[in-house]
Design an enzyme around this catalytic site. Structure first.
Site, PDB file in Angstrom:
ATOM      1  N   TYR A  53       8.134 -22.231  -5.262  1.00 10.63           N
ATOM      2  CA  TYR A  53       7.177 -23.082  -4.554  1.00 10.63           C
ATOM      3  C   TYR A  53       6.218 -22.196  -3.766  1.00 10.63           C
ATOM      4  O   TYR A  53       6.420 -21.885  -2.591  1.00 10.63           O
ATOM      5  CB  TYR A  53       7.898 -24.062  -3.634  1.00 10.63           C
ATOM      6  CG  TYR A  53       8.659 -25.149  -4.357  1.00 10.63           C
ATOM      7  CD1 TYR A  53       8.489 -25.370  -5.721  1.00 10.63           C
ATOM      8  CD2 TYR A  53       9.552 -25.955  -3.678  1.00 10.63           C
ATOM      9  CE1 TYR A  53       9.184 -26.356  -6.384  1.00 10.63           C
ATOM     10  CE2 TYR A  53      10.259 -26.967  -4.336  1.00 10.63           C
ATOM     11  CZ  TYR A  53      10.066 -27.154  -5.691  1.00 10.63           C
ATOM     12  OH  TYR A  53      10.763 -28.146  -6.340  1.00 10.63           O
ATOM     13  N   HIS A 128      16.764 -24.453 -11.784  1.00  9.89           N
ATOM     14  CA  HIS A 128      15.538 -25.253 -11.728  1.00  9.89           C
ATOM     15  C   HIS A 128      15.199 -25.945 -13.042  1.00  9.89           C
ATOM     16  O   HIS A 128      14.728 -27.087 -13.054  1.00  9.89           O
ATOM     17  CB  HIS A 128      14.366 -24.349 -11.309  1.00  9.89           C
ATOM     18  CG  HIS A 128      13.261 -25.077 -10.632  1.00  9.89           C
ATOM     19  ND1 HIS A 128      12.417 -24.490  -9.730  1.00  9.89           N
ATOM     20  CD2 HIS A 128      12.824 -26.350 -10.717  1.00  9.89           C
ATOM     21  CE1 HIS A 128      11.532 -25.356  -9.298  1.00  9.89           C
ATOM     22  NE2 HIS A 128      11.759 -26.494  -9.889  1.00  9.89           N
ATOM     23  N   SER A 208       9.784 -36.219  -7.322  1.00 10.04           N
ATOM     24  CA  SER A 208       8.611 -37.087  -7.493  1.00 10.04           C
ATOM     25  C   SER A 208       9.016 -38.561  -7.444  1.00 10.04           C
ATOM     26  O   SER A 208       8.606 -39.361  -8.288  1.00 10.04           O
ATOM     27  CB  SER A 208       7.876 -36.771  -8.787  1.00 10.04           C
ATOM     28  OG  SER A 208       6.598 -37.370  -8.814  1.00 10.04           O
ATOM     29  N   PRO A 209       9.803 -38.958  -6.433  1.00 12.50           N
ATOM     30  CA  PRO A 209      10.275 -40.345  -6.385  1.00 12.50           C
ATOM     31  C   PRO A 209       9.175 -41.358  -6.120  1.00 12.50           C
ATOM     32  O   PRO A 209       9.371 -42.555  -6.359  1.00 12.50           O
ATOM     33  CB  PRO A 209      11.294 -40.323  -5.242  1.00 12.50           C
ATOM     34  CG  PRO A 209      10.802 -39.230  -4.344  1.00 12.50           C
ATOM     35  CD  PRO A 209      10.279 -38.174  -5.280  1.00 12.50           C
ATOM     36  N   LEU A 210       8.036 -40.889  -5.620  1.00 11.01           N
ATOM     37  CA  LEU A 210       6.917 -41.794  -5.364  1.00 11.01           C
ATOM     38  C   LEU A 210       5.833 -41.665  -6.419  1.00 11.01           C
ATOM     39  O   LEU A 210       4.778 -42.290  -6.306  1.00 11.01           O
ATOM     40  CB  LEU A 210       6.327 -41.524  -3.967  1.00 11.01           C
ATOM     41  CG  LEU A 210       7.280 -41.801  -2.809  1.00 11.01           C
ATOM     42  CD1 LEU A 210       6.636 -41.418  -1.483  1.00 11.01           C
ATOM     43  CD2 LEU A 210       7.677 -43.279  -2.791  1.00 11.01           C
ATOM     44  N   GLY A 211       6.069 -40.861  -7.443  1.00 10.53           N
ATOM     45  CA  GLY A 211       5.094 -40.732  -8.511  1.00 10.53           C
ATOM     46  C   GLY A 211       4.907 -42.052  -9.234  1.00 10.53           C
ATOM     47  O   GLY A 211       5.872 -42.679  -9.645  1.00 10.53           O
TER      48      GLY A 211
END
Length: 294
Positions: A53, A128, A208-211
């Site tokens: 990151y 990853h 990305s739970p809100l993607g």
């Protein structure tokens, strides 16, 4: 407030995905640290990071170092915070992502991550992404060696299939504690992995739970009256944000779920963390399920 268990640690049901604090268009360090502190103030005790990151070439570990500084500067107790990092990917600085999950690389990367985080043993270390050039058993075997050496206390795997979960579980046994795959109301390809993780007693950490919370991504064949509208309708009725409703929907999928929404502003993570206090009713869940495409 809802809580979940991962790596033998009880954590807030909503974690912090720290990637936006270090990649392209990242905030300055003052705002980045303020975002981490806001997460801690809101009861977040799981922070998800990775050595890859970062934005530019030559700054591997940028996010891990940032998290370490933020924790050191926090005025409260951080002993209950679980920092989960990952290894096996790289960023050459041109916006692309590479994969390297050879045992040699993973073991070197884990030791470097521990140094950057300032810990003797990493609380949770995740592979990853599977490397197509390396047999999966060899990559997972490196996690086994890291566990046996005491470099990491628990292991996780990310971006994996059900077959890869089963094989990793055979190799790692109780050392495997979580699966991290992309999963959200709009992207549910990992539903089988979620069910398998729940059966095996593993935490399932959606990235990305809100993607796809936007109308264009959530609308199904029924058009504007479908999913996005349903999430907004439930949110309006509760006086909360649609993002909170989406995260609460995820929490209702399984007691194994611990979403890690990304944030680059204190207000964003403060809003997301409130989803841990939101329990959707049977009627609300039915409304959302009926509206979701597929």
């Amino acid at each position: 407030m809802q809580y979940r268990t991962i790596a033998g640690t009880v954590v807030g049901a909503i974690g912090l995905g720290a990637m936006p604090l270090s990649i392209e268009h990242r905030p300055d360090e003052r705002r980045a640290i303020a975002t981490v502190h806001a997460a801690l103030d809101a009861g977040v005790t799981l922070i998800d990071t990775a050595d890859s990151y970062h934005w530019h070439a030559g700054e591997a570990g940028h996010n891990e170092l940032l998290i370490a500084r933020a924790l050191a500067r926090y005025g409260g107790d951080t002993s209950g915070v679980l920092v989960a990092t990952k290894g096996g990917r790289g960023r050459p600085g041109d916006g692309s992502w590479t994969v390297n999950a050879t045992p040699v690389h993973l073991k070197q990367a884990a030791r470097a991550s521990a140094r950057r985080l300032g810990v003797e043993a990493i609380g949770l270390y995740q592979l990853h992404k599977p490397d197509p050039a390396v047999p999966w058993a060899e990559s997972v075997g490196a996690l086994r060696e890291l566990l046996d050496a005491g470099t990491i206390r628990a292991a996780g795997i990310s971006n994996v299939s059900c077959a890869q979960i089963r094989q990793a579980h055979r190799i790692l046994g109780g050392g495997l504690v979580c699966v991290q795959n992309r999963y959200s109301p709009a992207v549910r390809d990992s539903e089988p992995q979620l069910r398998l993780s729940t059966r095996l007693g593993l935490a399932f950490v959606p990235w990305s739970p809100l993607g796809g919370i936007s109308r264009s991504s959530l609308d199904g064949p029924g058009g504007p009256a479908c999913a996005a509208t349903a999430f907004r309708r439930v949110a309006a009725g509760r006086g909360v944000s649609p993002q909170q409703v989406a995260l609460a929907w995820l929490l209702a999928r399984s007691p194994a779920v611990i979403p890690v929404p990304g944030a680059s502003r204190p207000l964003s993570i403060t809003d997301s963390a409130r989803a841990a206090e939101l329990t959707l009713s049977t009627q609300e869940l039915a409304l959302l399920e009926d509206a979701l495409p597929g």
